[in-house]
Design an enzyme around this catalytic site. Structure first.
Site, PDB file in Angstrom:
ATOM      1  N   THR A   1       0.852  -1.190   0.000  1.00 49.04           N
ATOM      2  CA  THR A   1       0.000   0.000   0.000  1.00 49.04           C
ATOM      3  C   THR A   1       0.885   1.236   0.000  1.00 49.04           C
ATOM      4  OG1 THR A   1      -1.916   1.047   1.053  1.00 49.04           O
ATOM      5  CG2 THR A   1      -0.227   0.166   2.525  1.00 49.04           C
ATOM      6  N   ASN A   2       0.317   2.403   0.306  1.00 46.93           N
ATOM      7  CA  ASN A   2       1.087   3.646   0.354  1.00 46.93           C
ATOM      8  C   ASN A   2       0.545   4.503   1.499  1.00 46.93           C
ATOM      9  OD1 ASN A   2      -1.121   5.452  -0.773  1.00 46.93           O
ATOM     10  ND2 ASN A   2      -0.867   4.013  -2.474  1.00 46.93           N
ATOM     11  N   HIS A   3       1.120   5.688   1.674  1.00 44.13           N
ATOM     12  CA  HIS A   3       0.797   6.518   2.837  1.00 44.13           C
ATOM     13  C   HIS A   3      -0.339   7.513   2.588  1.00 44.13           C
ATOM     14  CE1 HIS A   3       4.079   5.062   5.290  1.00 44.13           C
ATOM     15  NE2 HIS A   3       4.937   5.292   4.314  1.00 44.13           N
ATOM     16  N   SER A   4      -1.080   7.360   1.516  1.00 47.83           N
ATOM     17  CA  SER A   4      -2.164   8.307   1.245  1.00 47.83           C
ATOM     18  C   SER A   4      -3.182   8.304   2.374  1.00 47.83           C
ATOM     19  CB  SER A   4      -2.865   7.951  -0.070  1.00 47.83           C
ATOM     20  OG  SER A   4      -4.022   8.739  -0.245  1.00 47.83           O
TER      21      SER A   4
ATOM     22  N   ALA B   1      -4.633   7.586  -4.589  1.00 43.36           N
ATOM     23  CA  ALA B   1      -3.254   7.135  -4.809  1.00 43.36           C
ATOM     24  C   ALA B   1      -3.320   5.648  -5.144  1.00 43.36           C
ATOM     25  CB  ALA B   1      -2.399   7.390  -3.574  1.00 43.36           C
TER      26      ALA B   1
END
Length: 345
Positions: free
Chosen positions: A237-240, A304
């Site tokens: 995943t990502n930090h959005s 994102a």
């Protein structure tokens, strides 16, 4: 597709007052204060709301009066503070019912764990809780409490129940707390609450008001991250945070649009008046977007979205051993490119 600017930039309330740009002109807001050290922030909030044009009536609990004085709040609003369900002079005219009918919006800031619990239970044992139970006005809560209290299952259940009934939650924020601990539980800053009040008032304005710029428009917005499974317990995943997409959804709804928000996993509450569809992966988000894109006037791609996803996610947890592991990734659908290809205008 069309360009849009749903809201003017945030302006200092004093500048807004001096320029005549009062975004809450004559709106009737009941501001409730409960027992929290964060009650000192309500002084600034009351002033901001008044400078934005609102008519503010403060109702304080007995515990709130231990942190900030009634005279201070009266000076900020120009209205006498109400704090007693058994005020003989006021209640001769059924004062709590009068206030309940008067309010266009009830904002409780700070909202303690106690008032949240009592509102969830439908209690009416003081003036503020009685007004809330007797009013049809929208309810906005700005929680303020110790981080352990905020995370307690009882508080979580009470908040979930109140939001399911239509209450709007603003905050809490994460940071240093009064008791020299840190965590989620700080009351949102007054300017954040004021912005939320303006958004909510705009969404709930009556039909006799000036037409909104996106009235009749259908808007589709993506927000937040996606998560791409490696196995049942691991993912990419990502930090959005999703905040940009949620802010766009709030602004478009306030401008009169019918908004569908396709959201990856976030901790953000659903904006008022917005139809939220939760997804996990990029493929799920792509599927939901393409299913709805033919019915909308405006598409905003603020999510994102992961560019790659594991080619062969495992159906069981991959066990750790002494060898290295490699992960083959494949491209995910490019949602914005596909929308642009299907609707080049």
């Amino acid at each position: 597709m069309i360009g849009l600017s749903c809201y003017p930039p945030v302006v200092n309330p004093l500048q807004r007052y001096n320029s005549g740009m009062q975004m809450l002109g004559n709106r009737r807001i009941l501001l409730g204060l409960t027992g929290s050290i964060a009650a000192y922030k309500a002084v600034s909030l009351a002033r901001m709301l008044v400078l934005s044009g609102a008519d503010v009536q403060v109702v304080m609990t007995g515990a709130a009066k231990r942190f900030v004085g009634s005279m201070t709040m009266a000076a900020m609003t120009g209205n006498a503070v109400r704090d007693d369900l058994w005020d003989v002079n006021a209640e001769l005219a059924m004062g709590h019912i009068e206030l309940a009918r008067w309010a266009e919006l009830i904002v409780i800031a700070p909202a303690s764990a106690d008032i949240i619990a009592r509102l969830a239970s439908g209690n009416a044992d003081d003036l503020l809780s009685t007004i809330c139970l007797a009013s049809n006005a929208p309810l906005m809560l700005a929680p303020a409490m110790n981080h352990v209290m905020w995370k307690h299952p009882a508080t979580s259940a009470n908040v979930e129940l109140l939001t399911s009934r239509g209450a709007t939650l603003v905050g809490p924020e994460t940071g240093a707390l009064a008791e020299r601990e840190s965590g989620a539980g700080r009351m949102a800053e007054p300017q954040v609450i004021e912005r939320a009040v303006i958004d909510l008032i705009a969404v709930t304005r009556g039909p006799a008001e000036k037409p909104t710029p996106l009235a009749g428009r259908n808007v589709l917005i993506t927000a937040g991250p996606t998560i791409e499974p490696i196995d049942p317990v691991r993912f990419i995943t990502n930090h959005s945070s999703g905040r940009m997409g949620y802010a766009m959804a709030t602004a478009c709804a306030a401008a009169g649009a019918c908004v569908t928000l396709v959201s990856g996993p976030t901790s953000l509450p659903t904006p008022n008046g917005v139809n939220r569809k939760n997804v996990q992966s990029a493929v799920e988000m792509y599927s939901v977007v393409m299913r709805h894109i033919g019915d909308v006037d405006i598409f905003v791609g603020a999510a994102a979205v992961a560019d790659y996803t594991p080619a062969e996610p495992s159906s069981h947890k991959i066990k750790k051993d002494e060898s290295d592991e490699s992960l083959r990734l494949v491209r995910t659908p490019d949602i914005i490119a596909e929308v642009a290809r299907a609707y080049p205008g």
